[in-house]
Design a protein around this motif. Structure first.
Motif, short mmCIF file in Angstrom:
data_model
loop_
_atom_site.label_atom_id
_atom_site.label_comp_id
_atom_site.label_asym_id
_atom_site.label_seq_id
_atom_site.Cartn_x
_atom_site.Cartn_y
_atom_site.Cartn_z
N GLU A 44 1.03 -1.14 0.10
CA GLU A 44 -0.02 0.05 -0.01
C GLU A 44 1.07 1.19 0.21
O GLU A 44 0.57 2.18 -0.95
N GLU A 74 -4.84 4.94 0.31
CA GLU A 74 -3.52 3.96 0.50
C GLU A 74 -2.63 4.05 1.60
O GLU A 74 -2.52 3.31 2.33
N GLU A 157 -11.40 0.34 -2.09
CA GLU A 157 -10.71 0.01 -3.27
C GLU A 157 -11.80 -0.07 -4.44
O GLU A 157 -11.60 -0.08 -5.51
#
Ligand code: FAQ
Length: 311
Positions: A44, A74, A157
């Motif tokens: 990430e 992220e 996401e």
């Protein structure tokens, strides 16, 4: 005895009772979780770099705001995941040191360069698309803190994937140059995206054990197939092709057949020799060094506040 504890542990896993930080767990289970969750956290954080490259060059203010939000998400995912690793008794400093020394892995995908704006679309569509399939199964992982972190991460996401698809949809309806840019990005990101799911099941060292422990619920090849089947349909809407001549519907299997992944390239990137591995690690080490004063100041401030409260 350890055998009894192991049996109680496995019974809990089999009955779908979550394992929590203070519960007894086999050392190897703890080790595998620390390995996988820390790799995931590093992915990430390193994954912010290829996209960060385009924040200052996004084609409009709106695109810039969206991309900034995505990259910040992220960072958040990385932080939840580092916290999940801490619940297993490994400090954040140790985890980060392992990344910086090159000991810990992170996803191979983030070692490829982002050459054009269309790459941001391709990352959202393909890379986040692959990440979601993998993470949906991880929402049911046996380790409570990891599973719970995944629920929120998956919601974010799916926004990321849609924003990527929408970037490509706009380009695919644009000028011939924009259409070519869109196709070129897909050509370059397709195979590396398939590699995200890891080695073939027959070569996967951890899969069997991780399935028994219900950390993984689907195998690398199962998820990869699910991804191919999903993307082929979405590619039709974008009116683009996928760079694989072997891609073909197989009515008998009820799935798309696809060509062989270049495993030499995969292992080469995993071992540190991809196009951007050195650049990525250098950027992380530099950010860590340059942020030292912020960590020191935050710690000093916390000390002062604590001292004041104690008076
Ligand atoms: N790259 O035995 P297996 C994201 C390693 S999404 C590098 O099959 P396992 C979101 C593996 O670690 C990406 N190394 O391993 C985002 C092992 O090495 P080790 C992150 C790889 O664990 C989107 C060895 O190969 N997602 O960040 C790769 O059972 C856009 C043998 O493999 C996750 O990390 C690879 N692609 O299965 C952010 C999900 N594949 O440790 C920004 C969580 C395998 O023995 C922008 N992780 N290796 O030295 C997992 O689900 C699993 O760890 C797998 C691998 C499925 C990745």
């Amino acid at each position: 005895s350890v055998q009894e504890l192991e049996k109680i542990f496995q019974d809990k896993v089999d009955q779908e009772i979550k394992i929590e930080p203070k519960d007894w767990m086999p050392d190897a289970y703890r080790k595998t979780l620390v390995r996988q969750i820390s790799q995931h956290a590093h992915s990430e954080i390193v994954g912010m770099l290829p996209e960060g490259n385009w924040i200052s060059r996004a084609p409009s203010l709106k695109r810039k705001a969206i991309l900034l939000a995505k990259v910040q998400d992220e960072a958040g995912h990385g932080l939840y995941l580092y916290s999940a690793v801490e619940t297993l008794g490994t400090t954040r400093n140790q985890t980060i040191e392992d990344l910086h020394s090159g000991k810990a892995k992170y996803s191979s995908i983030f070692n490829y360069p982002t050459l054009t704006w269309a790459d941001i679309g391709a990352i959202g569509w393909l890379v986040d698309g692959a990440a979601i399939l993998n993470q949906v199964m991880l929402c049911r992982a046996s380790y409570g803190p990891y599973a719970r972190a995944m629920v929120r991460i998956c919601k974010e996401e799916s926004f990321h994937q849609r924003q990527g698809f929408e970037i490509l949809l706009v380009l695919s309806k644009g000028t011939p140059e924009q259409q070519a840019m869109c196709q070129d990005a897909i050509n370059r990101w397709w195979w590396p995206s398939l590699m995200m799911f890891g080695p073939k099941d027959s070569e996967s060292t951890h899969s069997d054990q991780s399935m028994t422990w219900k950390i993984k619920r689907k195998s690398n090849d199962e998820l990869r197939q699910q991804f191919v089947d999903m993307i082929v349909e979405q590619a039709k809407i974008l009116n683009v092709t996928l760079p694989d001549p072997a891609l073909q519907w197989n009515a008998e299997r009820g799935h798309y057949d696809f060509g062989e992944i270049d495993w030499v390239e995969f292992w080469n990137v995993v071992k540190g020799n991809g196009p951007c591995n050195k650049q990525r690690l250098e950027a992380r080490r530099k950010a860590w060094d340059e942020g030292a004063w912020v960590r020191d100041a935050a710690a000093a401030h916390a000390e002062k506040r604590k001292a004041r409260q104690e008076v």
